[in-house]
Design a protein around this motif. Structure first.
Motif, PDB file in Angstrom:
ATOM      1  N   PHE A  75      -8.116  -6.178   2.385  1.00 55.10           N
ATOM      2  CA  PHE A  75      -6.664  -6.010   2.413  1.00 55.10           C
ATOM      3  C   PHE A  75      -6.081  -6.083   3.816  1.00 55.10           C
ATOM      4  CE2 PHE A  75      -8.084  -4.096  -1.558  1.00 55.10           C
ATOM      5  CZ  PHE A  75      -7.202  -4.661  -2.460  1.00 55.10           C
TER       6      PHE A  75
ATOM      7  N   GLU B 278       0.837  -1.208   0.000  1.00 55.37           N
ATOM      8  CA  GLU B 278       0.000   0.000   0.000  1.00 55.37           C
ATOM      9  C   GLU B 278       0.867   1.251   0.000  1.00 55.37           C
ATOM     10  OE1 GLU B 278      -0.186   2.142   2.773  1.00 55.37           O
ATOM     11  OE2 GLU B 278      -0.223   0.931   4.608  1.00 55.37           O
ATOM     12  N   ASN B 279       0.277   2.342  -0.486  1.00 52.89           N
ATOM     13  CA  ASN B 279       1.013   3.605  -0.633  1.00 52.89           C
ATOM     14  C   ASN B 279       0.292   4.775   0.016  1.00 52.89           C
ATOM     15  OD1 ASN B 279      -1.099   3.706  -2.609  1.00 52.89           O
ATOM     16  ND2 ASN B 279       0.019   5.292  -3.716  1.00 52.89           N
ATOM     17  N   LEU B 280      -0.415   4.543   1.112  1.00 54.50           N
ATOM     18  CA  LEU B 280      -1.176   5.616   1.738  1.00 54.50           C
ATOM     19  C   LEU B 280      -0.291   6.778   2.167  1.00 54.50           C
ATOM     20  CD1 LEU B 280      -3.759   3.668   3.951  1.00 54.50           C
ATOM     21  CD2 LEU B 280      -3.955   4.399   1.567  1.00 54.50           C
TER      22      LEU B 280
ATOM     23  N   TYR C 245       5.274  -0.391   0.582  1.00 55.90           N
ATOM     24  CA  TYR C 245       5.685  -0.820  -0.756  1.00 55.90           C
ATOM     25  C   TYR C 245       7.048  -1.490  -0.700  1.00 55.90           C
ATOM     26  CZ  TYR C 245       7.762   3.966  -1.217  1.00 55.90           C
ATOM     27  OH  TYR C 245       8.468   5.133  -1.053  1.00 55.90           O
TER      28      TYR C 245
ATOM     29  N   LEU D 124      -6.106  -4.122   6.263  1.00 52.23           N
ATOM     30  CA  LEU D 124      -5.368  -2.897   6.526  1.00 52.23           C
ATOM     31  C   LEU D 124      -6.073  -2.073   7.599  1.00 52.23           C
ATOM     32  CD1 LEU D 124      -3.016  -1.039   5.639  1.00 52.23           C
ATOM     33  CD2 LEU D 124      -4.509  -0.175   3.836  1.00 52.23           C
TER      34      LEU D 124
ATOM     35  N   VAL E 235      -3.066  -0.481  -3.884  1.00 52.07           N
ATOM     36  CA  VAL E 235      -3.091  -1.440  -2.787  1.00 52.07           C
ATOM     37  C   VAL E 235      -3.191  -2.842  -3.383  1.00 52.07           C
ATOM     38  CG1 VAL E 235      -4.170  -2.036  -0.580  1.00 52.07           C
ATOM     39  CG2 VAL E 235      -4.383   0.287  -1.473  1.00 52.07           C
TER      40      VAL E 235
ATOM     41  N   ARG F 119      -0.424  -1.705   9.357  1.00 53.54           N
ATOM     42  CA  ARG F 119      -0.288  -1.101   8.045  1.00 53.54           C
ATOM     43  C   ARG F 119       0.472  -2.046   7.108  1.00 53.54           C
ATOM     44  NH1 ARG F 119      -0.038   4.381   7.696  1.00 53.54           N
ATOM     45  NH2 ARG F 119       0.255   3.970   5.461  1.00 53.54           N
TER      46      ARG F 119
ATOM     47  N   LEU G 212     -10.558  -1.733   2.150  1.00 55.92           N
ATOM     48  CA  LEU G 212      -9.183  -1.711   2.656  1.00 55.92           C
ATOM     49  C   LEU G 212      -9.060  -2.533   3.934  1.00 55.92           C
ATOM     50  CD1 LEU G 212      -8.210   2.037   2.099  1.00 55.92           C
ATOM     51  CD2 LEU G 212      -7.340   0.056   0.839  1.00 55.92           C
TER      52      LEU G 212
END
Length: 271
Positions: free
Chosen positions: A252, A41-43, A70, A254, A208, A67, A248
């Motif tokens: 995922f 993920e790239n939040l 990447y 997350l 994601v 969390r 999410l």
């Protein structure tokens, strides 16, 4: 960078209860469990938050805060875990060619791992998003190697290697690399580039992914896709921020941060 890691916390995070030894079965099992439990993920870069690569920051974010991250975050954490188990690990760097022409010249922006396991040299990579390798590959060129999902293979020519996956019958290149070990500063520079460059996909789009033993889950902005080997992809567009947050969390795994900037970014996603 120190390699001491809270191994018990990591094993709880990925749900691994098997044996631990510096051998190929353990490497496969850890990589598979990692890919299924810790999402790509790239939040942080999407919201302008610096991506830190110190081991304590990686542990806090990926192990204790629920969390993901990447490639640099994922593979630096995994390398520390493997070293704690007793593996010899070297970091490599690659030029991504996924969805690019074979002769494209791209920057060195992807990290992967060179691992010695059971007396063999192998490659591991728990951080390639929608095509993350669930398992490991022996460093043998030209041989299709089975995984729980698509077969993968490595090609080699004059010291340059290419990682490929067989997708719907076609061998597609993920990235190219050499076997020169890299220092942490190489990843620090590449990490800064991909997390702050205005044209970087990680700055512009929500990306994601999670890879299980039987499917690949991806989210690009609002498009949620489930891919299974031998089946057509299942796609749907997520309606609003509430549905994005639910996917999410539920799909995922997350723990989504609760902050105003992320809420603004999610609400502005195209689609």
């Amino acid at each position: 960078m120190p390699d001491a890691i809270d191994l018990d916390a990591y094993l709880r995070r990925i749900g691994y209860r098997g044996t631990l030894a510096p051998d190929l079965p353990t490497l496969h099992a850890l990589a598979t469990a990692h890919a299924a439990a810790i999402p790509f993920e790239n939040l942080d870069p999407l919201c302008g938050v610096p991506v830190r690569l110190e081991l304590d920051a990686l542990e806090r974010k990926l192990l204790h805060e629920g969390r993901g991250g990447y490639c640099f975050e994922q593979n630096l954490l995994f390398a520390a875990v493997l070293r704690a188990v007793g593996f010899t690990v070297r970091g490599l760097i690659a030029r991504v060619l996924w969805n690019q022409p074979e002769d494209a010249v791209t920057a060195q922006t992807h990290m992967l791992l060179d691992v010695e396991a059971s007396g063999e040299r192998c490659l591991a990579d728990v951080g390639f998003g929608s095509m993350t390798l669930a398992g490991a590959l022996r460093l043998q060129p030209g041989v299709a190697q089975a995984t729980a999902l698509e077969p993968f293979r490595l090609l080699e020519h004059e010291g340059e290697w290419r990682m490929q996956a067989c997708v719907r019958g076609d061998w597609l290149t993920l990235y190219r690399f050499d076997l020169a070990p890299r220092e942490i500063v190489d990843y620090v520079v590449a990490n800064h580039y991909v997390s702050t460059w205005p044209a970087s996909i990680f700055v512009q789009q929500l990306v994601v992914a999670r890879t299980t033993c039987d499917r690949r889950l991806t989210l690009r902005d609002r498009e949620f896709t489930v891919r299974r080997v031998g089946a057509e992809p299942e796609r749907r567009s997520l309606r609003d921020t509430a549905e994005i947050r639910r996917v999410l969390h539920e799909e995922f795994l997350l723990r989504v941060p609760d902050n105003a900037e992320l809420e603004r970014k999610l609400a502005a996603l195209p689609g």
